[in-house]
Design a protein around this motif. Structure first.
Motif, PDB file in Angstrom:
ATOM      1  N   GLN A 164       0.838  -1.194   0.000  1.00  0.00           N
ATOM      2  CA  GLN A 164       0.000   0.000   0.000  1.00  0.00           C
ATOM      3  C   GLN A 164       0.872   1.243   0.000  1.00  0.00           C
ATOM      4  N   ASP A 165       0.524   2.189  -0.877  1.00  0.00           N
ATOM      5  CA  ASP A 165       1.199   3.478  -0.899  1.00  0.00           C
ATOM      6  C   ASP A 165       0.539   4.389   0.138  1.00  0.00           C
ATOM      7  N   THR A 166       1.332   4.974   0.992  1.00  0.00           N
ATOM      8  CA  THR A 166       0.821   5.792   2.091  1.00  0.00           C
ATOM      9  C   THR A 166       1.606   7.100   2.147  1.00  0.00           C
ATOM     10  N   PRO A 167       1.159   8.074   2.946  1.00  0.00           N
ATOM     11  CA  PRO A 167       1.936   9.310   3.117  1.00  0.00           C
ATOM     12  C   PRO A 167       3.311   9.070   3.739  1.00  0.00           C
ATOM     13  N   HIS A 168       3.494   7.914   4.361  1.00  0.00           N
ATOM     14  CA  HIS A 168       4.762   7.601   5.021  1.00  0.00           C
ATOM     15  C   HIS A 168       5.694   6.791   4.124  1.00  0.00           C
ATOM     16  N   GLY A 169       5.243   6.447   2.929  1.00  0.00           N
ATOM     17  CA  GLY A 169       6.008   5.627   2.018  1.00  0.00           C
ATOM     18  C   GLY A 169       5.209   4.401   1.615  1.00  0.00           C
ATOM     19  N   VAL A 170       5.806   3.549   0.818  1.00  0.00           N
ATOM     20  CA  VAL A 170       5.159   2.295   0.434  1.00  0.00           C
ATOM     21  C   VAL A 170       5.338   1.298   1.567  1.00  0.00           C
ATOM     22  N   ARG A 171       4.235   0.785   2.073  1.00  0.00           N
ATOM     23  CA  ARG A 171       4.288  -0.164   3.181  1.00  0.00           C
ATOM     24  C   ARG A 171       3.879  -1.555   2.698  1.00  0.00           C
ATOM     25  N   VAL A 172       4.561  -2.555   3.237  1.00  0.00           N
ATOM     26  CA  VAL A 172       4.413  -3.933   2.774  1.00  0.00           C
ATOM     27  C   VAL A 172       4.147  -4.832   3.974  1.00  0.00           C
ATOM     28  N   LEU A 173       3.279  -5.812   3.777  1.00  0.00           N
ATOM     29  CA  LEU A 173       3.033  -6.858   4.778  1.00  0.00           C
ATOM     30  C   LEU A 173       3.139  -8.213   4.095  1.00  0.00           C
ATOM     31  N   VAL A 174       3.960  -9.095   4.648  1.00  0.00           N
ATOM     32  CA  VAL A 174       4.035 -10.483   4.199  1.00  0.00           C
ATOM     33  C   VAL A 174       3.970 -11.350   5.442  1.00  0.00           C
ATOM     34  N   GLY A 175       3.088 -12.342   5.449  1.00  0.00           N
ATOM     35  CA  GLY A 175       2.910 -13.153   6.651  1.00  0.00           C
ATOM     36  C   GLY A 175       2.529 -14.581   6.342  1.00  0.00           C
ATOM     37  N   ASP A 176       2.532 -15.375   7.395  1.00  0.00           N
ATOM     38  CA  ASP A 176       2.226 -16.808   7.286  1.00  0.00           C
ATOM     39  C   ASP A 176       1.438 -17.211   8.521  1.00  0.00           C
ATOM     40  N   VAL A 177       0.159 -17.533   8.312  1.00  0.00           N
ATOM     41  CA  VAL A 177      -0.717 -17.938   9.412  1.00  0.00           C
ATOM     42  C   VAL A 177      -0.484 -19.404   9.724  1.00  0.00           C
ATOM     43  N   ARG A 178      -0.288 -19.704  10.983  1.00  0.00           N
ATOM     44  CA  ARG A 178      -0.170 -21.098  11.398  1.00  0.00           C
ATOM     45  C   ARG A 178      -1.545 -21.746  11.289  1.00  0.00           C
ATOM     46  N   GLY A 179      -1.620 -22.847  10.560  1.00  0.00           N
ATOM     47  CA  GLY A 179      -2.898 -23.518  10.374  1.00  0.00           C
ATOM     48  C   GLY A 179      -3.278 -23.549   8.907  1.00  0.00           C
ATOM     49  N   LYS A 180      -4.350 -24.273   8.615  1.00  0.00           N
ATOM     50  CA  LYS A 180      -4.805 -24.472   7.238  1.00  0.00           C
ATOM     51  C   LYS A 180      -6.304 -24.240   7.152  1.00  0.00           C
ATOM     52  N   GLY A 181      -6.808 -24.310   5.947  1.00  0.00           N
ATOM     53  CA  GLY A 181      -8.246 -24.301   5.729  1.00  0.00           C
ATOM     54  C   GLY A 181      -8.863 -22.918   5.879  1.00  0.00           C
ATOM     55  N   MET A 182     -10.193 -22.915   6.060  1.00  0.00           N
ATOM     56  CA  MET A 182     -10.937 -21.670   6.108  1.00  0.00           C
ATOM     57  C   MET A 182     -10.599 -20.849   7.343  1.00  0.00           C
ATOM     58  N   GLY A 183     -10.182 -21.496   8.427  1.00  0.00           N
ATOM     59  CA  GLY A 183      -9.764 -20.741   9.605  1.00  0.00           C
ATOM     60  C   GLY A 183      -8.588 -19.848   9.297  1.00  0.00           C
ATOM     61  N   ALA A 184      -7.603 -20.378   8.545  1.00  0.00           N
ATOM     62  CA  ALA A 184      -6.438 -19.589   8.163  1.00  0.00           C
ATOM     63  C   ALA A 184      -6.830 -18.460   7.216  1.00  0.00           C
ATOM     64  N   VAL A 185      -7.754 -18.742   6.288  1.00  0.00           N
ATOM     65  CA  VAL A 185      -8.207 -17.697   5.359  1.00  0.00           C
ATOM     66  C   VAL A 185      -8.909 -16.579   6.116  1.00  0.00           C
ATOM     67  N   ALA A 186      -9.662 -16.929   7.172  1.00  0.00           N
ATOM     68  CA  ALA A 186     -10.326 -15.910   7.984  1.00  0.00           C
ATOM     69  C   ALA A 186      -9.303 -14.999   8.659  1.00  0.00           C
ATOM     70  N   VAL A 187      -8.218 -15.574   9.162  1.00  0.00           N
ATOM     71  CA  VAL A 187      -7.167 -14.776   9.788  1.00  0.00           C
ATOM     72  C   VAL A 187      -6.508 -13.870   8.748  1.00  0.00           C
ATOM     73  N   VAL A 188      -6.290 -14.394   7.544  1.00  0.00           N
ATOM     74  CA  VAL A 188      -5.711 -13.586   6.464  1.00  0.00           C
ATOM     75  C   VAL A 188      -6.585 -12.366   6.199  1.00  0.00           C
ATOM     76  N   ALA A 189      -7.895 -12.564   6.121  1.00  0.00           N
ATOM     77  CA  ALA A 189      -8.806 -11.457   5.853  1.00  0.00           C
ATOM     78  C   ALA A 189      -8.732 -10.402   6.957  1.00  0.00           C
TER      79      ALA A 189
END
Length: 375
Positions: A175-200
């Motif tokens: 995301q481009d912001t007034p503070h610069g371009v900010r980046v998020l990269v992550g890995d949720v422990r777990g699988k399935g729809m529960g992990a997708v919910a955390v991603v959201a």
């Protein structure tokens, strides 16, 4: 600030994934040719053996194999060819009760094949519709970033380990912001729809916090609070008690630096324009997001150089923990050292091809890659 170690090793030869692709292509061709091969084999078998031997199993198998693999028209023509082949081989003998029985057996198999084909076809149509809906929903949760954001060149790839899935527990956002371009990269422990919910939850919180918070450390704290709040609101602690490793980055406009806050995630790689590779490991280890109940301490951003022509490669542990048949882990820093890439998209294509070669074509974990290049 402690200086990170530079990786200086012999460059790895570019990979060649053509043998793997050729093998898969040959296998598919063989499977699709199997009904015709069985009919030919049945005719040859019956013509070369005495009358007491029958090739009916060959013809029966041909039509039943064609049913789930081909269209209705091809299945019908396969059945006609099998019946004709069965009748043909009996022309050299008198049509006795045994011959009539064998022909009727193949006819019955052909009728059953048509029924199976229609049943499979309707199931495939429903599955295709469900997959289109799922893909649209998952792409909405994890949209692909634009190719250029805030003057930086961006490329992202997601490789889900689960067949038929488009996203899982890995995530990225730019995301481009007034503070610069900010980046998020992550890995949720777990699988399935529960992990997708955390991603959201995490991506939604990041989008809001990246614009509002003045520091990267404050963004990390907002993500921590978002996970805790969502777990209480939904009253499904089993879903949100799993932690999330993450790295946040901030690339200020017009300044050749990158600031990082690492929450237990693999450090990004800095690829210089001359092929040199540097791992930006966190100077002090920190607990992942979602583990605030285990302890609290202030996040501290590290600042690293990010000169023009260099690229940052963010990745999840699906890359660094990919193993070959000898259980040797993939080492992205070593494999990329000494190689120069024209842009982020070319870098990610080369990495994915290299991992495919290293693992022999299979991935045991989801893998998210995000490359950022300063022109």
């Amino acid at each position: 600030m402690e200086e990170q170690e530079l990786v200086r090793v012999e460059p790895v030869d570019p990979v060649d994934v053509e043998p793997v692709e050729r093998t898969v292509s040959y296998q598919r061709t063989l499977v699709r040719a199997l009904p015709a091969l069985l009919i030919v084999a049945g005719v040859c078998y019956d013509l070369l053996t005495p009358q007491d031997f029958t090739a009916a199993p060959f013809f029966t198998a041909a039509v039943l194999i064609a049913a789930p693999l081909f269209s209705l028209g091809t299945t019908v023509w396969t059945g006609i060819a099998a019946i004709a082949g069965m009748a043909l081989v009996h022309l050299r003998f008198a049509f006795d009760a045994s011959a009539v029985t064998e022909i009727l057996t193949v006819v019955t198999a052909a009728v059953l094949a048509v029924g199976i084909n229609r049943f499979v076809g309707r199931g495939n149509a429903r599955l295709a519709t469900a997959r289109e809906i799922a893909e649209a929903a998952q792409r909405a949760v994890l949209p692909e970033p634009a190719a250029r954001i805030g003057g930086l060149e961006i490329a992202a790839r997601y490789e889900a380990a689960q067949e038929g899935a488009f996203i899982g527990g890995d995530l990225y956002a730019v995301q481009d912001t007034p503070h610069g371009v900010r980046v998020l990269v992550g890995d949720v422990r777990g699988k399935g729809m529960g992990a997708v919910a955390v991603v959201a939850v995490l991506i939604g919180a990041f989008r809001e916090a990246a614009d509002q918070e003045a520091s990267l450390e404050a963004v990390a704290q907002r993500l921590e609070r978002a996970l805790a709040r969502e777990g209480v609101r939904r009253d499904i602690i089993a879903v949100f008690e799993d932690f999330t490793t993450a790295v946040l980055a901030e690339i200020p406009h017009g300044t050749p630096v990158v600031r990082l806050v690492n929450r237990g995630h693999p450090g990004p790689l800095l690829l210089y324009g001359d092929g040199e590779v540097r791992t930006l490991a966190a100077p002090e280890p920190a607990l992942p997001l979602g583990t605030g109940e285990l302890g609290a301490w202030p996040d501290r951003a590290q600042e690293e150089e990010f000169p023009g022509g260099a690229m940052l490669l963010f990745h999840t542990d699906g890359l660094s923990e990919a193993r070959d048949r000898r259980d040797v882990f993939y080492d992205p820093a070593r494999r990329l050292s000494g190689r120069v890439f024209p842009g982020p998209d070319a870098l990610l294509t080369a990495v994915l091809d290299d991992v495919l070669r290293h693992t022999g074509g299979g991935a045991a974990d989801d893998m998210a890659l995000l490359a950022v290049r300063r022109p």
